[in-house]
Write a protein that holds these residues in place. Structure first.
Motif, PDB file in Angstrom:
ATOM      1  N   GLN A  57     -30.191  19.006  24.067  1.00 48.71           N
ATOM      2  CA  GLN A  57     -30.249  19.291  22.657  1.00 48.71           C
ATOM      3  C   GLN A  57     -28.737  17.903  22.014  1.00 48.71           C
ATOM      4  O   GLN A  57     -29.224  17.613  21.613  1.00 48.71           O
ATOM      5  CB  GLN A  57     -30.508  20.694  21.589  1.00 48.71           C
ATOM      6  CG  GLN A  57     -31.416  21.208  21.882  1.00 48.71           C
ATOM      7  CD  GLN A  57     -32.869  20.232  21.461  1.00 48.71           C
ATOM      8  OE1 GLN A  57     -32.400  19.887  20.069  1.00 48.71           O
ATOM      9  NE2 GLN A  57     -33.437  20.322  21.794  1.00 48.71           N
ATOM     10  N   HIS A  74     -26.279  22.425  14.765  1.00 45.34           N
ATOM     11  CA  HIS A  74     -27.834  21.590  14.392  1.00 45.34           C
ATOM     12  C   HIS A  74     -27.886  21.758  15.853  1.00 45.34           C
ATOM     13  O   HIS A  74     -29.078  21.949  16.445  1.00 45.34           O
ATOM     14  CB  HIS A  74     -27.462  20.221  13.890  1.00 45.34           C
ATOM     15  CG  HIS A  74     -26.893  19.921  12.774  1.00 45.34           C
ATOM     16  ND1 HIS A  74     -28.423  20.424  11.523  1.00 45.34           N
ATOM     17  CD2 HIS A  74     -26.428  19.875  11.934  1.00 45.34           C
ATOM     18  CE1 HIS A  74     -27.914  20.737  10.238  1.00 45.34           C
ATOM     19  NE2 HIS A  74     -26.610  20.515  11.017  1.00 45.34           N
ATOM     20  N   ILE A  77     -29.135  25.338  16.873  1.00 51.67           N
ATOM     21  CA  ILE A  77     -30.720  25.836  15.527  1.00 51.67           C
ATOM     22  C   ILE A  77     -30.908  25.116  16.678  1.00 51.67           C
ATOM     23  O   ILE A  77     -32.144  25.523  16.699  1.00 51.67           O
ATOM     24  CB  ILE A  77     -29.684  25.425  14.623  1.00 51.67           C
ATOM     25  CG1 ILE A  77     -29.143  26.188  13.436  1.00 51.67           C
ATOM     26  CG2 ILE A  77     -31.649  25.497  13.746  1.00 51.67           C
ATOM     27  CD1 ILE A  77     -28.382  25.591  12.409  1.00 51.67           C
ATOM     28  N   ALA A  78     -31.305  24.196  16.760  1.00 56.73           N
ATOM     29  CA  ALA A  78     -32.381  23.400  17.506  1.00 56.73           C
ATOM     30  C   ALA A  78     -32.553  23.714  18.846  1.00 56.73           C
ATOM     31  O   ALA A  78     -34.197  24.162  19.307  1.00 56.73           O
ATOM     32  CB  ALA A  78     -32.355  22.133  17.955  1.00 56.73           C
ATOM     33  N   ALA A  80     -32.198  27.599  19.643  1.00 57.51           N
ATOM     34  CA  ALA A  80     -32.470  28.467  19.068  1.00 57.51           C
ATOM     35  C   ALA A  80     -33.705  28.730  19.163  1.00 57.51           C
ATOM     36  O   ALA A  80     -34.883  29.447  19.302  1.00 57.51           O
ATOM     37  CB  ALA A  80     -31.785  29.219  18.159  1.00 57.51           C
ATOM     38  N   SER A  81     -34.139  27.883  17.948  1.00 55.08           N
ATOM     39  CA  SER A  81     -36.053  27.265  17.775  1.00 55.08           C
ATOM     40  C   SER A  81     -36.693  26.907  19.632  1.00 55.08           C
ATOM     41  O   SER A  81     -37.757  27.072  18.898  1.00 55.08           O
ATOM     42  CB  SER A  81     -35.484  26.454  16.721  1.00 55.08           C
ATOM     43  OG  SER A  81     -37.357  25.556  16.280  1.00 55.08           O
ATOM     44  N   ARG A  82     -36.162  26.226  19.897  1.00 54.19           N
ATOM     45  CA  ARG A  82     -37.452  25.942  21.415  1.00 54.19           C
ATOM     46  C   ARG A  82     -37.053  27.258  21.849  1.00 54.19           C
ATOM     47  O   ARG A  82     -37.902  27.187  22.798  1.00 54.19           O
ATOM     48  CB  ARG A  82     -36.205  24.722  22.139  1.00 54.19           C
ATOM     49  CG  ARG A  82     -37.007  24.336  22.688  1.00 54.19           C
ATOM     50  CD  ARG A  82     -36.173  23.081  23.662  1.00 54.19           C
ATOM     51  NE  ARG A  82     -36.836  22.480  24.639  1.00 54.19           N
ATOM     52  CZ  ARG A  82     -36.596  22.091  26.352  1.00 54.19           C
ATOM     53  NH1 ARG A  82     -35.114  21.574  25.582  1.00 54.19           N
ATOM     54  NH2 ARG A  82     -37.183  21.460  26.801  1.00 54.19           N
ATOM     55  N   ALA A  84     -37.085  30.527  20.732  1.00 53.72           N
ATOM     56  CA  ALA A  84     -37.754  30.857  19.774  1.00 53.72           C
ATOM     57  C   ALA A  84     -39.322  30.983  20.257  1.00 53.72           C
ATOM     58  O   ALA A  84     -40.291  31.198  20.955  1.00 53.72           O
ATOM     59  CB  ALA A  84     -37.790  30.893  18.337  1.00 53.72           C
ATOM     60  N   GLY A  85     -39.551  29.335  20.857  1.00 53.17           N
ATOM     61  CA  GLY A  85     -41.025  28.919  20.755  1.00 53.17           C
ATOM     62  C   GLY A  85     -41.422  29.168  22.198  1.00 53.17           C
ATOM     63  O   GLY A  85     -42.691  29.522  21.869  1.00 53.17           O
ATOM     64  N   CYS A  88     -42.475  32.920  21.822  1.00 54.36           N
ATOM     65  CA  CYS A  88     -43.653  33.243  21.406  1.00 54.36           C
ATOM     66  C   CYS A  88     -45.049  32.312  21.946  1.00 54.36           C
ATOM     67  O   CYS A  88     -46.156  32.652  22.056  1.00 54.36           O
ATOM     68  CB  CYS A  88     -43.944  31.762  19.839  1.00 54.36           C
ATOM     69  SG  CYS A  88     -42.811  32.872  18.510  1.00 54.36           S
TER      70      CYS A  88
END
Length: 92
Positions: A57, A74, A77-78, A80-82, A84-85, A88
């Motif tokens: 990132q 940022h 956050i990006a 962490a989002s990745r 988390a994906g 899932c």
């Protein structure tokens, strides 16, 4: 004159080097905090993945001039989002 002294021969260059050093320190702190938190919550394997995502990132920042601390947030956050994906996808 040694190479590094010749490079730092103007105040503008000295300021640039100083700002790069402080940005590098801020990036190191931001990434370390993120990876440490992931390690504590999800273990070593996830923390390695988190570090990888964070660096990837960081490489995508297209900020004019030097990136700011806000840009680093940022990045976190990006990443962490990745991350988390991927969790899932593992559950599904």
């Amino acid at each position: 004159m040694p190479m590094n002294r010749k490079f730092l021969d103007t105040p503008a260059k000295q300021k640039l080097v100083g700002s790069c050093a402080s940005l590098f320190h801020a990036a190191e702190k931001e990434m370390t905090a993120f990876v440490y938190a992931v390690d504590q919550l999800f273990g070593a394997e996830s923390s390695w993945r988190a570090a990888e995502y964070w660096i990837e990132q960081l490489e995508t920042i297209h900020s004019p001039g030097n990136p700011s601390v806000s840009d680093l947030r940022h990045v976190t956050i990006a990443a962490a989002s990745r991350l988390a994906g991927t969790f899932c996808m593992e559950v599904a």
